[in-house]
Design a protein around this motif. Structure first.
Motif, PDB file in Angstrom:
ATOM      1  N   ALA A 119      15.220  -0.857  -7.044  1.00 41.50           N
ATOM      2  CA  ALA A 119      14.496   0.103  -6.916  1.00 41.50           C
ATOM      3  C   ALA A 119      13.272   0.038  -7.466  1.00 41.50           C
ATOM      4  CB  ALA A 119      15.341   1.291  -7.616  1.00 41.50           C
ATOM      5  N   LEU A 120      13.056  -0.438  -8.696  1.00 47.68           N
ATOM      6  CA  LEU A 120      11.803  -0.780  -9.451  1.00 47.68           C
ATOM      7  C   LEU A 120      10.752  -1.577  -8.596  1.00 47.68           C
ATOM      8  CD1 LEU A 120       9.928  -0.112 -11.599  1.00 47.68           C
ATOM      9  CD2 LEU A 120      10.976  -2.201 -12.808  1.00 47.68           C
ATOM     10  N   GLY A 121      11.416  -2.791  -8.171  1.00 43.62           N
ATOM     11  CA  GLY A 121      10.476  -3.589  -7.376  1.00 43.62           C
ATOM     12  C   GLY A 121      10.066  -3.008  -5.926  1.00 43.62           C
ATOM     13  N   GLY A 122      10.794  -1.850  -5.388  1.00 45.55           N
ATOM     14  CA  GLY A 122      10.559  -1.510  -4.245  1.00 45.55           C
ATOM     15  C   GLY A 122       9.415  -0.243  -4.352  1.00 45.55           C
ATOM     16  N   LEU A 123       9.625   0.301  -5.661  1.00 46.42           N
ATOM     17  CA  LEU A 123       8.497   1.264  -5.867  1.00 46.42           C
ATOM     18  C   LEU A 123       7.202   0.945  -6.276  1.00 46.42           C
ATOM     19  CD1 LEU A 123      10.839   3.882  -7.968  1.00 46.42           C
ATOM     20  CD2 LEU A 123       9.575   4.346  -5.766  1.00 46.42           C
ATOM     21  N   ILE A 124       7.142  -0.255  -6.987  1.00 45.75           N
ATOM     22  CA  ILE A 124       5.842  -1.138  -7.372  1.00 45.75           C
ATOM     23  C   ILE A 124       5.260  -1.523  -5.996  1.00 45.75           C
ATOM     24  CG2 ILE A 124       4.878  -3.047  -8.452  1.00 45.75           C
ATOM     25  CD1 ILE A 124       7.212  -2.634 -10.413  1.00 45.75           C
ATOM     26  N   LEU A 125       5.978  -2.453  -5.134  1.00 49.27           N
ATOM     27  CA  LEU A 125       5.507  -2.715  -4.196  1.00 49.27           C
ATOM     28  C   LEU A 125       5.073  -1.871  -2.910  1.00 49.27           C
ATOM     29  CD1 LEU A 125       4.687  -5.713  -2.495  1.00 49.27           C
ATOM     30  CD2 LEU A 125       7.042  -5.459  -1.411  1.00 49.27           C
ATOM     31  N   GLY A 126       5.795  -0.660  -2.731  1.00 47.73           N
ATOM     32  CA  GLY A 126       5.380   0.135  -1.699  1.00 47.73           C
ATOM     33  C   GLY A 126       4.078   1.070  -2.207  1.00 47.73           C
ATOM     34  N   PHE A 127       4.028   1.569  -3.405  1.00 47.64           N
ATOM     35  CA  PHE A 127       2.840   2.101  -3.847  1.00 47.64           C
ATOM     36  C   PHE A 127       1.487   1.103  -4.084  1.00 47.64           C
ATOM     37  CE2 PHE A 127       5.846   5.319  -5.077  1.00 47.64           C
ATOM     38  CZ  PHE A 127       5.350   6.717  -4.658  1.00 47.64           C
ATOM     39  N   ALA A 128       2.031   0.045  -4.317  1.00 44.63           N
ATOM     40  CA  ALA A 128       0.729  -1.084  -4.358  1.00 44.63           C
ATOM     41  C   ALA A 128       0.078  -1.322  -2.806  1.00 44.63           C
ATOM     42  CB  ALA A 128       1.085  -2.387  -5.068  1.00 44.63           C
ATOM     43  N   ASN A 129       1.123  -1.519  -2.038  1.00 43.64           N
ATOM     44  CA  ASN A 129       0.710  -1.670  -0.703  1.00 43.64           C
ATOM     45  C   ASN A 129      -0.064  -0.508   0.029  1.00 43.64           C
ATOM     46  OD1 ASN A 129       1.640  -4.398  -0.652  1.00 43.64           O
ATOM     47  ND2 ASN A 129       3.430  -3.886   0.927  1.00 43.64           N
ATOM     48  N   SER A 130       0.410   0.742  -0.385  1.00 45.49           N
ATOM     49  CA  SER A 130      -0.120   1.955   0.146  1.00 45.49           C
ATOM     50  C   SER A 130      -1.869   1.862  -0.596  1.00 45.49           C
ATOM     51  CB  SER A 130       0.586   3.203  -0.297  1.00 45.49           C
ATOM     52  OG  SER A 130       0.010   4.155   0.259  1.00 45.49           O
ATOM     53  N   PHE A 131      -1.727   1.559  -1.852  1.00 45.03           N
ATOM     54  CA  PHE A 131      -2.930   1.942  -2.494  1.00 45.03           C
ATOM     55  C   PHE A 131      -4.186   0.465  -1.809  1.00 45.03           C
ATOM     56  CE2 PHE A 131      -5.961   0.942  -5.787  1.00 45.03           C
ATOM     57  CZ  PHE A 131      -6.600   2.038  -5.741  1.00 45.03           C
ATOM     58  N   LEU A 132      -3.545  -0.514  -1.874  1.00 52.64           N
ATOM     59  CA  LEU A 132      -4.466  -1.629  -1.707  1.00 52.64           C
ATOM     60  C   LEU A 132      -4.704  -1.561   0.075  1.00 52.64           C
ATOM     61  CD1 LEU A 132      -2.686  -4.612  -3.703  1.00 52.64           C
ATOM     62  CD2 LEU A 132      -4.955  -3.221  -4.127  1.00 52.64           C
ATOM     63  N   GLY A 133      -3.719  -1.387   0.480  1.00 54.03           N
ATOM     64  CA  GLY A 133      -3.951  -1.220   2.060  1.00 54.03           C
ATOM     65  C   GLY A 133      -4.887  -0.448   2.451  1.00 54.03           C
ATOM     66  N   THR A 134      -4.787   0.887   1.927  1.00 52.32           N
ATOM     67  CA  THR A 134      -5.726   2.103   2.248  1.00 52.32           C
ATOM     68  C   THR A 134      -7.304   1.792   1.859  1.00 52.32           C
ATOM     69  OG1 THR A 134      -4.001   3.786   2.031  1.00 52.32           O
ATOM     70  CG2 THR A 134      -6.301   4.687   1.696  1.00 52.32           C
ATOM     71  N   PHE A 135      -7.517   1.229   0.686  1.00 53.96           N
ATOM     72  CA  PHE A 135      -8.727   1.039   0.168  1.00 53.96           C
ATOM     73  C   PHE A 135      -9.411  -0.501   0.357  1.00 53.96           C
ATOM     74  CE2 PHE A 135      -7.068   4.559  -2.509  1.00 53.96           C
ATOM     75  CZ  PHE A 135      -8.121   5.565  -2.354  1.00 53.96           C
ATOM     76  N   TYR A 136      -8.609  -1.288   0.305  1.00 52.78           N
ATOM     77  CA  TYR A 136      -8.983  -2.901   0.552  1.00 52.78           C
ATOM     78  C   TYR A 136      -8.595  -3.520   1.575  1.00 52.78           C
ATOM     79  CZ  TYR A 136     -10.275  -1.451  -4.303  1.00 52.78           C
ATOM     80  OH  TYR A 136     -10.779  -0.728  -5.590  1.00 52.78           O
ATOM     81  N   GLY A 137      -7.807  -3.050   2.492  1.00 56.58           N
ATOM     82  CA  GLY A 137      -7.037  -3.803   3.808  1.00 56.58           C
ATOM     83  C   GLY A 137      -6.073  -4.426   3.361  1.00 56.58           C
ATOM     84  N   SER A 138      -5.190  -4.829   4.436  1.00 53.44           N
ATOM     85  CA  SER A 138      -3.871  -5.434   4.422  1.00 53.44           C
ATOM     86  C   SER A 138      -4.081  -6.943   3.803  1.00 53.44           C
ATOM     87  CB  SER A 138      -3.480  -5.502   6.073  1.00 53.44           C
ATOM     88  OG  SER A 138      -4.123  -6.271   6.735  1.00 53.44           O
ATOM     89  N   ALA A 139      -5.072  -7.353   4.082  1.00 49.90           N
ATOM     90  CA  ALA A 139      -5.182  -8.786   3.416  1.00 49.90           C
ATOM     91  C   ALA A 139      -5.169  -8.735   1.964  1.00 49.90           C
ATOM     92  CB  ALA A 139      -6.694  -9.673   4.154  1.00 49.90           C
ATOM     93  N   ALA A 140      -5.851  -7.923   1.384  1.00 48.28           N
ATOM     94  CA  ALA A 140      -5.902  -7.713  -0.105  1.00 48.28           C
ATOM     95  C   ALA A 140      -4.618  -7.295  -0.576  1.00 48.28           C
ATOM     96  CB  ALA A 140      -6.851  -6.618  -0.450  1.00 48.28           C
ATOM     97  N   ILE A 182       5.423   6.710  -0.772  1.00 44.80           N
ATOM     98  CA  ILE A 182       6.847   7.220  -0.856  1.00 44.80           C
ATOM     99  C   ILE A 182       7.620   6.644   0.297  1.00 44.80           C
ATOM    100  CG2 ILE A 182       8.323   9.241  -0.782  1.00 44.80           C
ATOM    101  CD1 ILE A 182       6.550  10.798  -2.016  1.00 44.80           C
ATOM    102  N   GLY A 183       6.889   6.690   1.429  1.00 42.99           N
ATOM    103  CA  GLY A 183       7.564   6.335   2.826  1.00 42.99           C
ATOM    104  C   GLY A 183       7.977   4.695   2.775  1.00 42.99           C
ATOM    105  N   LEU A 184       6.953   3.854   2.387  1.00 47.01           N
ATOM    106  CA  LEU A 184       6.951   2.541   2.159  1.00 47.01           C
ATOM    107  C   LEU A 184       8.115   1.979   1.188  1.00 47.01           C
ATOM    108  CD1 LEU A 184       3.127   1.405   2.520  1.00 47.01           C
ATOM    109  CD2 LEU A 184       5.227   1.297   4.240  1.00 47.01           C
ATOM    110  N   SER A 185       7.987   2.702   0.043  1.00 50.68           N
ATOM    111  CA  SER A 185       9.038   2.232  -0.982  1.00 50.68           C
ATOM    112  C   SER A 185      10.472   2.560  -0.503  1.00 50.68           C
ATOM    113  CB  SER A 185       8.769   3.186  -2.155  1.00 50.68           C
ATOM    114  OG  SER A 185       7.343   2.996  -3.032  1.00 50.68           O
ATOM    115  N   ALA A 186      10.582   3.727   0.167  1.00 52.59           N
ATOM    116  CA  ALA A 186      11.978   3.944   0.529  1.00 52.59           C
ATOM    117  C   ALA A 186      12.433   2.790   1.673  1.00 52.59           C
ATOM    118  CB  ALA A 186      11.788   5.288   1.293  1.00 52.59           C
ATOM    119  N   ILE A 187      11.692   2.637   2.633  1.00 51.49           N
ATOM    120  CA  ILE A 187      12.039   1.498   3.393  1.00 51.49           C
ATOM    121  C   ILE A 187      12.189   0.256   2.847  1.00 51.49           C
ATOM    122  CG2 ILE A 187      11.136   0.011   5.285  1.00 51.49           C
ATOM    123  CD1 ILE A 187       9.479   2.416   6.370  1.00 51.49           C
ATOM    124  N   TYR A 188      11.254  -0.353   1.839  1.00 51.57           N
ATOM    125  CA  TYR A 188      11.314  -1.239   1.117  1.00 51.57           C
ATOM    126  C   TYR A 188      12.778  -1.531   0.192  1.00 51.57           C
ATOM    127  CZ  TYR A 188       6.213  -2.157   2.261  1.00 51.57           C
ATOM    128  OH  TYR A 188       5.102  -2.358   2.804  1.00 51.57           O
TER     129      TYR A 188
END
Length: 289
Positions: free
Chosen positions: A242-263, A15-21
């Motif tokens: 709005a759609l692109g920001g939500l997709i990227l924000g939640f994708a980065n949060s999920f992937l960054g948490t479980f697989y790292g920033s490089a992924a 949510i936080g990342l999507s808002a910024i994006y």
């Protein structure tokens, strides 16, 4: 690994990342949609928003709810000088704007290095409070950032759909010649759209600096974020942002948490490449004839 507590944390971070994006990309697509300007200096203004918040809130100690919008307003007002001496010569000149504003981006970035040096700084959080919802514990600051961003986006929506100047901006985005024939002052509308775009970039830049770190070089990743979001959603499409920001924000949060920033970076740019190949006008953009 995929426990409810961790997934809840991913959701809050998303949510936080999507808002910024969305804030970063909305200003970028606004300039393109109305003036056909590809603003390569967009990230530089976001960086300046971070420094403005650093001084107003971190040094002067203004209340956060005052400092955050005030910092963005200061950057937007100062940017009006550049609108007069630089940007207006690139309106409706898309390819020329790419080269010219890339030079402006570099100039602003290295002036910032001279003024503040390349040292990273940290912008204090708006609050140190933690919120608990069941087994989920997260910083209250993330919700504050998302709340301020949501208010800014709602205000933008109301302005563009129900105010005289907002409707004039939308008319100019559709066809500036017809809008001028109907009495729209395109020069004033361009200046207003530029001010709003820089305000949103600077506001997002302050939030970004609080989430990560602040230096003269933080504008570059924010520019890349804006590009990815508008490509995902469709260049010039505000619902697409709005759609692109939500997709990227939640994708980065999920992937960054479980697989790292490089992924996270790899998947983001991989998705952009595939989209450009198979649907170059974006998810909600208009296909050009």
């Amino acid at each position: 690994m995929f426990s409810p507590a961790v997934l809840g944390q991913v959701f809050v971070d998303g949510i936080g990342l999507s808002a910024i994006y969305i804030l970063i990309a909305l200003g970028f697509t606004l300039l393109f949609g109305i003036m056909r300007v590809v603003n390569f200096a967009h990230g530089a203004f976001a960086m300046l928003g971070g420094y403005a918040l650093y001084y107003l809130y971190g040094n002067l100690g203004l209340p956060y709810l005052v400092a955050a919008p005030a910092a963005a307003l200061i950057v937007a007002f100062v940017a009006l000088l550049l609108e007069r001496i630089v940007y207006r010569f690139f309106y409706q000149r898309m390819f020329q704007s790419m080269i010219g504003l890339l030079g402006l981006d570099m100039a602003i970035m290295y002036i910032a290095v001279i003024v503040w040096n390349a040292e990273e700084r940290s912008v204090p959080p708006s609050t140190d409070a933690l919120l608990q919802l069941g087994s989920l514990v997260f910083p209250a600051q993330k919700l504050i950032i998302a709340g301020i961003a949501a208010i800014a986006l709602l205000a933008f929506y109301v302005f563009t759909h129900y105010s005289r100047y907002g409707l004039a901006m939308r008319a100019a985005a559709q066809d500036v010649d017809i809008a001028e024939a109907q009495g729209v002052n395109s020069t004033a509308i361009y200046r207003l759209a530029f001010f709003i775009a820089i305000f949103m970039a600077a506001l997002a830049g302050g939030f970004y600096a609080q989430t990560y770190a602040l230096s003269p070089f933080v504008g570059e990743p924010q520019l890349m974020i804006a590009f990815i979001v508008v490509i995902l959603g469709g260049m010039g499409s505000i619902p697409g942002v709005a759609l692109g920001g939500l997709i990227l924000g939640f994708a980065n949060s999920f992937l960054g948490t479980f697989y790292g920033s490089a992924a996270s970076i790899f998947v983001s740019f991989g998705a952009v490449i595939l989209l450009l190949i198979f649907r170059p006008w974006g998810l909600l953009g208009a296909k050009e004839a």
